[in-house]
Design a protein around this motif. Sequence first.
Motif, PDB file in Angstrom:
ATOM      1  N   VAL A 191       0.839  -1.203   0.000  1.00 37.43           N
ATOM      2  CA  VAL A 191       0.000   0.000   0.000  1.00 37.43           C
ATOM      3  C   VAL A 191       0.875   1.254   0.000  1.00 37.43           C
ATOM      4  CG1 VAL A 191      -1.743   1.300   1.276  1.00 37.43           C
ATOM      5  CG2 VAL A 191      -1.884  -1.202   1.167  1.00 37.43           C
ATOM      6  N   GLN A 192       1.904   1.268   0.868  1.00 33.65           N
ATOM      7  CA  GLN A 192       2.813   2.414   0.924  1.00 33.65           C
ATOM      8  C   GLN A 192       3.520   2.613  -0.416  1.00 33.65           C
ATOM      9  OE1 GLN A 192       5.510   1.537   4.094  1.00 33.65           O
ATOM     10  NE2 GLN A 192       4.100   2.139   5.722  1.00 33.65           N
ATOM     11  N   ALA A 193       3.983   1.516  -0.999  1.00 33.29           N
ATOM     12  CA  ALA A 193       4.718   1.603  -2.255  1.00 33.29           C
ATOM     13  C   ALA A 193       3.838   2.145  -3.369  1.00 33.29           C
ATOM     14  CB  ALA A 193       5.265   0.228  -2.625  1.00 33.29           C
ATOM     15  N   THR A 194       2.621   1.654  -3.439  1.00 33.47           N
ATOM     16  CA  THR A 194       1.697   2.127  -4.467  1.00 33.47           C
ATOM     17  C   THR A 194       1.412   3.609  -4.286  1.00 33.47           C
ATOM     18  OG1 THR A 194       0.681  -0.067  -4.606  1.00 33.47           O
ATOM     19  CG2 THR A 194      -0.572   1.788  -5.492  1.00 33.47           C
ATOM     20  N   ALA A 195       1.198   4.027  -3.036  1.00 33.18           N
ATOM     21  CA  ALA A 195       0.935   5.439  -2.762  1.00 33.18           C
ATOM     22  C   ALA A 195       2.131   6.306  -3.123  1.00 33.18           C
ATOM     23  CB  ALA A 195       0.567   5.624  -1.290  1.00 33.18           C
ATOM     24  N   ALA A 196       3.342   5.747  -2.983  1.00 29.84           N
ATOM     25  CA  ALA A 196       4.566   6.496  -3.291  1.00 29.84           C
ATOM     26  C   ALA A 196       4.901   6.454  -4.776  1.00 29.84           C
ATOM     27  CB  ALA A 196       5.735   5.942  -2.483  1.00 29.84           C
ATOM     28  N   GLY A 197       4.094   5.738  -5.558  1.00 28.55           N
ATOM     29  CA  GLY A 197       4.344   5.656  -6.986  1.00 28.55           C
ATOM     30  C   GLY A 197       5.383   4.629  -7.379  1.00 28.55           C
ATOM     31  N   LEU A 198       5.739   3.728  -6.469  1.00 25.76           N
ATOM     32  CA  LEU A 198       6.714   2.689  -6.766  1.00 25.76           C
ATOM     33  C   LEU A 198       6.031   1.512  -7.447  1.00 25.76           C
ATOM     34  CD1 LEU A 198       8.748   2.721  -3.427  1.00 25.76           C
ATOM     35  CD2 LEU A 198       9.245   3.930  -5.558  1.00 25.76           C
ATOM     36  N   VAL A 199       6.763   0.836  -8.308  1.00 25.90           N
ATOM     37  CA  VAL A 199       6.215  -0.280  -9.076  1.00 25.90           C
ATOM     38  C   VAL A 199       7.132  -1.480  -8.934  1.00 25.90           C
ATOM     39  CG1 VAL A 199       5.599  -1.093 -11.384  1.00 25.90           C
ATOM     40  CG2 VAL A 199       5.121   1.265 -10.742  1.00 25.90           C
ATOM     41  N   ALA A 200       6.529  -2.663  -8.793  1.00 25.97           N
ATOM     42  CA  ALA A 200       7.299  -3.915  -8.776  1.00 25.97           C
ATOM     43  C   ALA A 200       6.804  -4.783  -9.928  1.00 25.97           C
ATOM     44  CB  ALA A 200       7.126  -4.628  -7.444  1.00 25.97           C
ATOM     45  N   LEU A 201       7.584  -4.852 -10.988  1.00 27.18           N
ATOM     46  CA  LEU A 201       7.205  -5.685 -12.130  1.00 27.18           C
ATOM     47  C   LEU A 201       7.434  -7.155 -11.794  1.00 27.18           C
ATOM     48  CD1 LEU A 201       8.647  -3.490 -15.012  1.00 27.18           C
ATOM     49  CD2 LEU A 201       6.272  -3.700 -14.277  1.00 27.18           C
ATOM     50  N   PRO A 202       6.789  -8.059 -12.520  1.00 27.70           N
ATOM     51  CA  PRO A 202       6.873  -9.481 -12.171  1.00 27.70           C
ATOM     52  C   PRO A 202       8.290 -10.056 -12.189  1.00 27.70           C
ATOM     53  CG  PRO A 202       5.084  -9.090 -13.716  1.00 27.70           C
ATOM     54  CD  PRO A 202       5.867  -7.827 -13.635  1.00 27.70           C
ATOM     55  N   ASP A 203       9.131  -9.597 -13.130  1.00 23.26           N
ATOM     56  CA  ASP A 203      10.489 -10.131 -13.242  1.00 23.26           C
ATOM     57  C   ASP A 203      11.313  -9.209 -14.138  1.00 23.26           C
ATOM     58  OD1 ASP A 203       9.591 -10.719 -15.857  1.00 23.26           O
ATOM     59  OD2 ASP A 203       9.013 -12.748 -15.280  1.00 23.26           O
ATOM     60  N   ARG A 204      12.581  -9.584 -14.350  1.00 20.36           N
ATOM     61  CA  ARG A 204      13.459  -8.760 -15.183  1.00 20.36           C
ATOM     62  C   ARG A 204      12.973  -8.686 -16.623  1.00 20.36           C
ATOM     63  NH1 ARG A 204      18.893  -7.670 -13.982  1.00 20.36           N
ATOM     64  NH2 ARG A 204      19.586  -8.465 -15.997  1.00 20.36           N
ATOM     65  N   ALA A 205      12.351  -9.765 -17.095  1.00 23.66           N
ATOM     66  CA  ALA A 205      11.839  -9.769 -18.467  1.00 23.66           C
ATOM     67  C   ALA A 205      10.777  -8.689 -18.652  1.00 23.66           C
ATOM     68  CB  ALA A 205      11.264 -11.141 -18.805  1.00 23.66           C
ATOM     69  N   ALA A 206       9.970  -8.479 -17.624  1.00 24.07           N
ATOM     70  CA  ALA A 206       8.948  -7.436 -17.701  1.00 24.07           C
ATOM     71  C   ALA A 206       9.581  -6.052 -17.739  1.00 24.07           C
ATOM     72  CB  ALA A 206       7.986  -7.552 -16.523  1.00 24.07           C
ATOM     73  N   VAL A 207      10.725  -5.892 -17.068  1.00 26.94           N
ATOM     74  CA  VAL A 207      11.445  -4.618 -17.122  1.00 26.94           C
ATOM     75  C   VAL A 207      11.956  -4.373 -18.545  1.00 26.94           C
ATOM     76  CG1 VAL A 207      13.398  -3.295 -16.224  1.00 26.94           C
ATOM     77  CG2 VAL A 207      12.119  -4.815 -14.702  1.00 26.94           C
ATOM     78  N   ALA A 208      12.570  -5.394 -19.128  1.00 29.06           N
ATOM     79  CA  ALA A 208      13.108  -5.265 -20.485  1.00 29.06           C
ATOM     80  C   ALA A 208      12.007  -5.025 -21.510  1.00 29.06           C
ATOM     81  CB  ALA A 208      13.905  -6.511 -20.855  1.00 29.06           C
ATOM     82  N   ALA A 209      10.805  -5.524 -21.233  1.00 34.08           N
ATOM     83  CA  ALA A 209       9.698  -5.361 -22.176  1.00 34.08           C
ATOM     84  C   ALA A 209       9.307  -3.899 -22.346  1.00 34.08           C
ATOM     85  CB  ALA A 209       8.493  -6.170 -21.703  1.00 34.08           C
ATOM     86  N   ARG A 210       9.699  -3.053 -21.407  1.00 32.10           N
ATOM     87  CA  ARG A 210       9.351  -1.634 -21.505  1.00 32.10           C
ATOM     88  C   ARG A 210       9.990  -0.974 -22.727  1.00 32.10           C
ATOM     89  NH1 ARG A 210       9.943   1.864 -16.152  1.00 32.10           N
ATOM     90  NH2 ARG A 210       9.046   3.349 -17.630  1.00 32.10           N
ATOM     91  N   PHE A 211      11.118  -1.522 -23.200  1.00 30.65           N
ATOM     92  CA  PHE A 211      11.761  -0.926 -24.367  1.00 30.65           C
ATOM     93  C   PHE A 211      12.042  -1.968 -25.449  1.00 30.65           C
ATOM     94  CE2 PHE A 211      14.959  -1.950 -21.204  1.00 30.65           C
ATOM     95  CZ  PHE A 211      15.925  -2.652 -21.922  1.00 30.65           C
ATOM     96  N   ALA A 212      11.269  -3.058 -25.456  1.00 27.61           N
ATOM     97  CA  ALA A 212      11.429  -4.090 -26.482  1.00 27.61           C
ATOM     98  C   ALA A 212      11.122  -3.499 -27.856  1.00 27.61           C
ATOM     99  CB  ALA A 212      10.498  -5.258 -26.197  1.00 27.61           C
ATOM    100  N   PRO A 213      11.863  -3.879 -28.888  1.00 25.59           N
ATOM    101  CA  PRO A 213      11.669  -3.268 -30.211  1.00 25.59           C
ATOM    102  C   PRO A 213      10.290  -3.541 -30.788  1.00 25.59           C
ATOM    103  CG  PRO A 213      13.176  -5.149 -30.331  1.00 25.59           C
ATOM    104  CD  PRO A 213      12.958  -4.871 -28.884  1.00 25.59           C
ATOM    105  N   VAL A 214       9.775  -2.551 -31.501  1.00 26.28           N
ATOM    106  CA  VAL A 214       8.489  -2.731 -32.171  1.00 26.28           C
ATOM    107  C   VAL A 214       8.655  -3.740 -33.300  1.00 26.28           C
ATOM    108  CG1 VAL A 214       7.650  -0.437 -31.592  1.00 26.28           C
ATOM    109  CG2 VAL A 214       8.943  -0.772 -33.709  1.00 26.28           C
ATOM    110  N   THR A 215       7.564  -4.347 -33.687  1.00 28.84           N
ATOM    111  CA  THR A 215       7.588  -5.366 -34.739  1.00 28.84           C
ATOM    112  C   THR A 215       6.487  -5.075 -35.753  1.00 28.84           C
ATOM    113  OG1 THR A 215       6.108  -6.789 -33.449  1.00 28.84           O
ATOM    114  CG2 THR A 215       8.482  -7.121 -33.163  1.00 28.84           C
ATOM    115  N   GLY A 216       6.453  -5.892 -36.794  1.00 33.69           N
ATOM    116  CA  GLY A 216       5.370  -5.821 -37.768  1.00 33.69           C
ATOM    117  C   GLY A 216       5.284  -4.491 -38.487  1.00 33.69           C
ATOM    118  N   ALA A 217       4.051  -3.982 -38.609  1.00 33.26           N
ATOM    119  CA  ALA A 217       3.804  -2.756 -39.371  1.00 33.26           C
ATOM    120  C   ALA A 217       4.519  -1.558 -38.752  1.00 33.26           C
ATOM    121  CB  ALA A 217       2.298  -2.499 -39.458  1.00 33.26           C
TER     122      ALA A 217
END
Length: 334
Positions: free
Chosen positions: A148-174
């Motif tokens: 609750v404190q973390a959410t109120a402070a704007g902190l985020v806990a992603l599921p794993d390192r892969a989820a962190v890397a997904a934030r800048f994963a290259p676009v694909t397709g069109a």
Amino acid sequence: MPFPDNKLTVRSPADLVAAVPYLLGFRPGNGSIVVIASRDHRIVFAARGDLPAPGAPARQLLDLAAHLVPIVRRQQPITDLMITGYGDADHVDPALRAVAEAFTAGGMTVRELLRVTGTRVVNLTCDNPTCCPPQGIPFDPTASLIAVQATAAGLVALPDRAAVAARFAPVTGAARDDMRRAIDGAATRLKTVNAAGGAAVDEAGAQAVRHALRHHDTRLTDDEVAWLTLLLTRTSVRDLAVDLTQPHDQHVTFWADVTRRAHEPLVPAPATLLAITAWRCGDGALAALAAERALQVDPAYQLADLLLQALHAGLPPSTFDQATTSARTDPSTQ
């Protein structure tokens, strides 16, 4: 990862374990070890590593300890450490004790050794079964006050390192095809500017960087991303972007989007800018992964390499900024 402003109140081992994902930015998986340094009951630094696989030579664990100890010692003054391992007892407990011995031998105080197995926390430094039963105590990180404190402070806990890397994963397709077409147009435009000389390119780069950062809350068009990323290949333009980028979440999001959409050969500069911005914001996990992305495309990209070395050494962003600024102003390095 240093923490200039603590926003979480940790009162128990369960609280500490619940806080770790928010300190790191993601939830550590089994086989992880996390060292948390505190100064007068205030968390100031956290470092995560991977434990050697079960049955690995003992030398690997000694090497891990030898890597972690100087990183944490560099954060002095610190008063004590809390070390948490993730996984089964047979794998984690001996490793935790060995790493703790290395820190103790290095003159540091280890206050608590904790093991997280599933949804239970076991305290290896407390033998009182009343407060620390051998089977551990159950905890639900999502239902804790820390969450609750973390959410109120704007902190985020992603599921794993892969989820962190997904934030800048290259676009694909069109989206990728559209960027390639935009790059062709930007390359033609750059030839015209190049014909006017380096000063003209610097001026075009300064205009592009200032415009982009001024409108960071508005998604750039493909043509704008293509033009900006081409100009960022010029060191003077990239350095200006380093200076003008501010340590706030909006600029992290901005550079993550530019990195995602950049044509593959042009990724190193925006990925490094993302790494620097994330690091300045205290997000060491995102910073390291973004720097690694830059080096994946260009292993010789010096600024990303220096940044990653600084991250691995546990240096604060201020030290890196001072060093790179000095290098840019020293005529002998030009």
